[in-house]
Structures are given as structure tokens and as C-alpha cells.
Design an enzyme around this catalytic site. Structure first.
Site, PDB file in Angstrom:
ATOM      1  N   SER A  16       0.789  -1.237   0.000  1.00  9.15           N
ATOM      2  CA  SER A  16       0.000   0.000   0.000  1.00  9.15           C
ATOM      3  C   SER A  16       0.819   1.284   0.000  1.00  9.15           C
ATOM      4  O   SER A  16       0.246   2.356  -0.201  1.00  9.15           O
ATOM      5  CB  SER A  16      -0.938   0.022   1.208  1.00  9.15           C
ATOM      6  OG  SER A  16      -2.092  -0.690   0.907  1.00  9.15           O
ATOM      7  N   LYS A  27       0.456   3.512  -2.915  1.00  7.37           N
ATOM      8  CA  LYS A  27      -0.741   4.369  -3.075  1.00  7.37           C
ATOM      9  C   LYS A  27      -0.425   5.856  -2.911  1.00  7.37           C
ATOM     10  O   LYS A  27      -1.124   6.711  -3.451  1.00  7.37           O
ATOM     11  CB  LYS A  27      -1.837   3.911  -2.096  1.00  7.37           C
ATOM     12  CG  LYS A  27      -2.299   2.496  -2.437  1.00  7.37           C
ATOM     13  CD  LYS A  27      -3.189   1.846  -1.402  1.00  7.37           C
ATOM     14  CE  LYS A  27      -3.456   0.396  -1.819  1.00  7.37           C
ATOM     15  NZ  LYS A  27      -4.166  -0.396  -0.816  1.00  7.37           N
ATOM     16  N   TYR A  74      -3.535  -2.540 -10.409  1.00 12.69           N
ATOM     17  CA  TYR A  74      -3.491  -2.426  -8.944  1.00 12.69           C
ATOM     18  C   TYR A  74      -2.579  -3.506  -8.347  1.00 12.69           C
ATOM     19  O   TYR A  74      -1.728  -3.220  -7.495  1.00 12.69           O
ATOM     20  CB  TYR A  74      -4.911  -2.531  -8.380  1.00 12.69           C
ATOM     21  CG  TYR A  74      -4.943  -2.574  -6.879  1.00 12.69           C
ATOM     22  CD1 TYR A  74      -4.842  -1.403  -6.127  1.00 12.69           C
ATOM     23  CD2 TYR A  74      -5.041  -3.784  -6.186  1.00 12.69           C
ATOM     24  CE1 TYR A  74      -4.837  -1.435  -4.740  1.00 12.69           C
ATOM     25  CE2 TYR A  74      -5.030  -3.822  -4.806  1.00 12.69           C
ATOM     26  CZ  TYR A  74      -4.934  -2.654  -4.095  1.00 12.69           C
ATOM     27  OH  TYR A  74      -4.921  -2.695  -2.720  1.00 12.69           O
ATOM     28  N   TYR A  79      -3.939   2.528   8.326  1.00  5.86           N
ATOM     29  CA  TYR A  79      -5.121   1.680   8.553  1.00  5.86           C
ATOM     30  C   TYR A  79      -5.966   2.225   9.701  1.00  5.86           C
ATOM     31  O   TYR A  79      -6.052   3.436   9.903  1.00  5.86           O
ATOM     32  CB  TYR A  79      -4.703   0.215   8.801  1.00  5.86           C
ATOM     33  CG  TYR A  79      -3.814  -0.312   7.703  1.00  5.86           C
ATOM     34  CD1 TYR A  79      -4.308  -0.491   6.413  1.00  5.86           C
ATOM     35  CD2 TYR A  79      -2.486  -0.614   7.940  1.00  5.86           C
ATOM     36  CE1 TYR A  79      -3.495  -0.957   5.392  1.00  5.86           C
ATOM     37  CE2 TYR A  79      -1.668  -1.092   6.930  1.00  5.86           C
ATOM     38  CZ  TYR A  79      -2.180  -1.257   5.660  1.00  5.86           C
ATOM     39  OH  TYR A  79      -1.368  -1.708   4.654  1.00  5.86           O
ATOM     40  N   VAL A 134       1.195  -3.804   3.857  1.00  8.43           N
ATOM     41  CA  VAL A 134       1.202  -5.108   4.518  1.00  8.43           C
ATOM     42  C   VAL A 134       2.484  -5.914   4.234  1.00  8.43           C
ATOM     43  O   VAL A 134       2.658  -6.993   4.784  1.00  8.43           O
ATOM     44  CB  VAL A 134      -0.057  -5.958   4.197  1.00  8.43           C
ATOM     45  CG1 VAL A 134      -1.308  -5.298   4.724  1.00  8.43           C
ATOM     46  CG2 VAL A 134      -0.168  -6.257   2.708  1.00  8.43           C
TER      47      VAL A 134
HETATM   48  N1  GLU Z   1      -2.296  -5.553  -2.101  1.00  7.34           N
HETATM   49  C1  GLU Z   1      -2.829  -5.441  -0.777  1.00  7.34           C
HETATM   50  C2  GLU Z   1      -4.334  -5.616  -0.822  1.00  7.34           C
HETATM   51  O1  GLU Z   1      -4.949  -5.104  -1.703  1.00  7.34           O
HETATM   52  C3  GLU Z   1      -2.448  -4.125  -0.219  1.00  7.34           C
HETATM   53  C4  GLU Z   1      -2.828  -4.030   1.217  1.00  7.34           C
HETATM   54  C5  GLU Z   1      -2.000  -3.071   1.990  1.00  7.34           C
HETATM   55  O2  GLU Z   1      -0.773  -3.040   1.931  1.00  7.34           O
HETATM   56  O3  GLU Z   1      -2.657  -2.296   2.690  1.00  7.34           O
HETATM   57  O4  GLU Z   1      -4.918  -6.250  -0.003  1.00  7.34           O
END
Ligand code: GLU
Length: 303
Positions: free
Chosen positions: A63, A66, A188, A239, A257
Site C-alpha cells: 500500500s 498508493k 493495482y 489503517y 502489509v
Molecule cells: N495488495 C494489498 C491488498 O490489496 C495491499 C494491502 C496493503 O498493503 O494495505 O490487499
């Protein structure tokens, strides 16, 4: 400030937290990562770089990507993306379908899964190739042209990605995707599989601490856009624990994650820390502890 001394002190103090928690085994490609690894890099605005631990070992940024895709969209689209995604903490799991449906297909923020799908969709529409735009940015800013995605991680997530596929279809049912669902998902998964080291990530995010200026002096974002992106990182970047993270650490940050966290001290430096074992909210246990110590020992935070 003796940053090498600070990092050595942090490394010694976080020792008991390294390996505490669990790696993100819901993505098969991440399940076998050794949880006992730790690295931290501080990239100063004046160009100095300080590291400790496995700072050249690459990991799955997940993530953290992002932040970069959102910046690329904001740079091209200014405020338009905010018609399609909100800026509030979600207060729900990052992969909640229920909240997305209850809120008529407008994701709470760009860092939960649904919000990131909308941002990736927009970037793909604006550039014709979201993957190349993201790759160009992180390669140029870090000065490392070999950076790329990990096809095995992307494939393993795609094969098990029923929930996120459902989310993309739900977004499409609310007319909040412009590109075909399969294309958005492919982009993605690839962006999440980007494989980078702490050193590369800290350098790649330097514009966050330099008021939007890229490494070679051109602007990625305006002063005001950089402020806003840092604000969204502070409120939504870690989160469901963003409040606790702001309380303990006091700086904008985005976690993934894969166990990485990219943090920003505006006007001063970017910091990347990585340790794969995650606590209950999905943030690296040792990573949060290290950043907590960093802002305490240096006295640097935004407050
Ligand atoms: N590729 C992970 C998902 O979509 C990213 C989650 C993350 O790092 O928050 O679940």
C-alpha cells in the site's frame, strides 16, 4: 544531530519487537518472508542518507505505492479526483465491501483498497499506462532504474484476490471506474507488488518532505497539494490505527502489509522503516516502535 547514533540506539531498543506479530499470509507471495528482518533509512533534504540494518534488501511495498499513484493523479488532475473518493479515516477494515456499498460507491479515502482502485483507474485513464507512470517516478527519484514489480507476488494476489475483485465490480456498478475492471485490477496488483528497499523508498518519496519538489528540482506537486497529501497520510495512512500512530509518532506516514512504512518530516527528511511482522492493525510492529523512538529521540515531528 548524530543520526547514525540515533539509528543504532533505535536498532538496539526495537530488538524485542522484531518478529512480533505475523506476516501478511493472505497474499501467498508474502507468506514465506522471514519476519526477523529490520531496516531503516533516513533521507535528509540536504541529500545525506543514513541507514541501519537490511536497508538494501527489497520488499513488497504494497500500500505504500498508493502515495505515489495519488501524487501522480493529483499532479495531473488537481482536485477532480476528490469528486470520486473522500478524505476521511474509514474506521472500518481497509477491505470493507459493506462501507463502500453503504456509501454508494464513494470510498472513504484513497488509501483503503476501494479508494486506491479509483486512484489507479484515474491514473490509468490519464496516462494510458499507470504502471509506467509509477515506475518512472520511483526510478527517477531514487536514481535506481532497475526497480520493478514482482510478478510472482502480483500473480499470487490476483489468484486469491476475490474480495478486491468484488470491490472493483461494486465500484463499477456505481459508475466509479472509467477503465475495464480487469485492467484496473491488473494495474493495482502490479503496483502493490513493486519491490523496493528502504533506501530506495526513502529517496523515492523525498518530494513529500521538499514541498513537492523532485530530486532534480522540478515540481511534482504544488506546496498546497503536498500539504494536502501529507495531511491524508496523517489521518488515513496507517489503517485503523491512524489515531494511535499520530499519537505515538506524530508525523504523516503510509504503511503497507509488506511491513514497510514511509514517514515524512516536512522540510527535514523522509524515513522508511521495514520489518515484515505486522500487528493487529496491519502495521509493522517493529516499524511503528522504531518511528516512535525516532521522533522521541530527535524531537522531530509536525507537532
Ligand atoms: N495488495 C494489498 C491488498 O490489496 C495491499 C494491502 C496493503 O498493503 O494495505 O490487499
Amino acid at each position: 544531530m548524530d543520526l547514525d547514533g540515533v539509528l543504532a540506539e533505535i536498532r538496539a531498543q526495537v530488538e524485542p519487537s522484531i518478529g512480533r506479530g505475523a506476516v501478511a499470509d493472505y497474499i501467498p507471495g508474502l507468506a514465506s518472508v522471514d519476519p526477523h528482518q529490520f531496516a531503516m533509512t533516513v533521507a535528509m533534504n540536504d541529500g545525506a542518507v543514513h541507514s541501519i540494518g537490511d536497508s538494501d534488501v527489497r520488499f513488497s511495498v504494497q500500500s505504500i505505492s498508493k502515495v505515489f499513484t495519488l501524487a501522480l493523479v493529483m499532479a495531473r488532475d488537481s482536485n477532480d479526483v476528490w469528486q470520486r473518493v473522500g478524505r476521511e479515516p474509514s474506521g472500518s477494515p481497509f477491505n470493507s465491501l459493506l462501507q463502500l456499498d453503504q456509501e454508494a460507491g464513494i470510498p472513504r479515502n484513497p488509501f483503503i483498497n476501494a479508494g486506491a482502485l479509483v486512484v489507479t483507474d484515474r491514473l490509468h485513464r490519464l496516462t494510458g499506462d499507470a504502471r509506467s507512470a509509477l515506475c518512472d517516478l520511483v526510478r527517477t527519484e531514487s536514481g535506481v532504474p532497475e526497480i520493478g514489480g514482482d510478478e510472482a507476488v502480483a500473480r499470487s494476489e490476483s489468484e486469491r484476490g476475490h474480495r478486491i475483485a468484488a470491490m472493483a465490480h461494486l465500484l463499477a456498478s456505481y459508475d466509479n471506474l472509467e477503465c475495464p475492471v480487469d485492467e484496473v485490477l491488473e494495474q493495482y496488483f502490479w503496483q502493490c507488488s513493486l519491490s523496493m528497499s528502504c533506501r530506495e523508498l526513502a529517496l523515492a518519496g523525498g518530494w513529500l518532505a521538499r514541498n513537492g519538489f523532485r530530486a532534480h528540482g522540478s515540481r511534482l506537486l504544488s506546496l498546497s497539494q503536498t500539504k494536502r497529501l501529507n495531511a491524508v497520510m496523517l489521518t488515513c495512512g496507517t489503517y485503523d490505527a491512524a489515531g494511535e500512530f499520530a499519537y505515538r509518532v506524530g508525523v504523516p506516514a503510509k504503511s503497507g502489509v509488506g511491513g514497510g512504512i514511509l514517514a515524512v518530516i516536512p522540510g527535514v527528511c523522509t524515513i522508511c522503516v521495514w520489518s515484515p511482522a505486522l500487528g493487529p492493525s496491519g502495521n509493522s510492529t517493529a516499524g511503528v516502535a522504531a518511528l516512535d523512538l525516532f521522533t522521541t529521540l530527535t524531537g522531530w515531528s509536525i507537532f
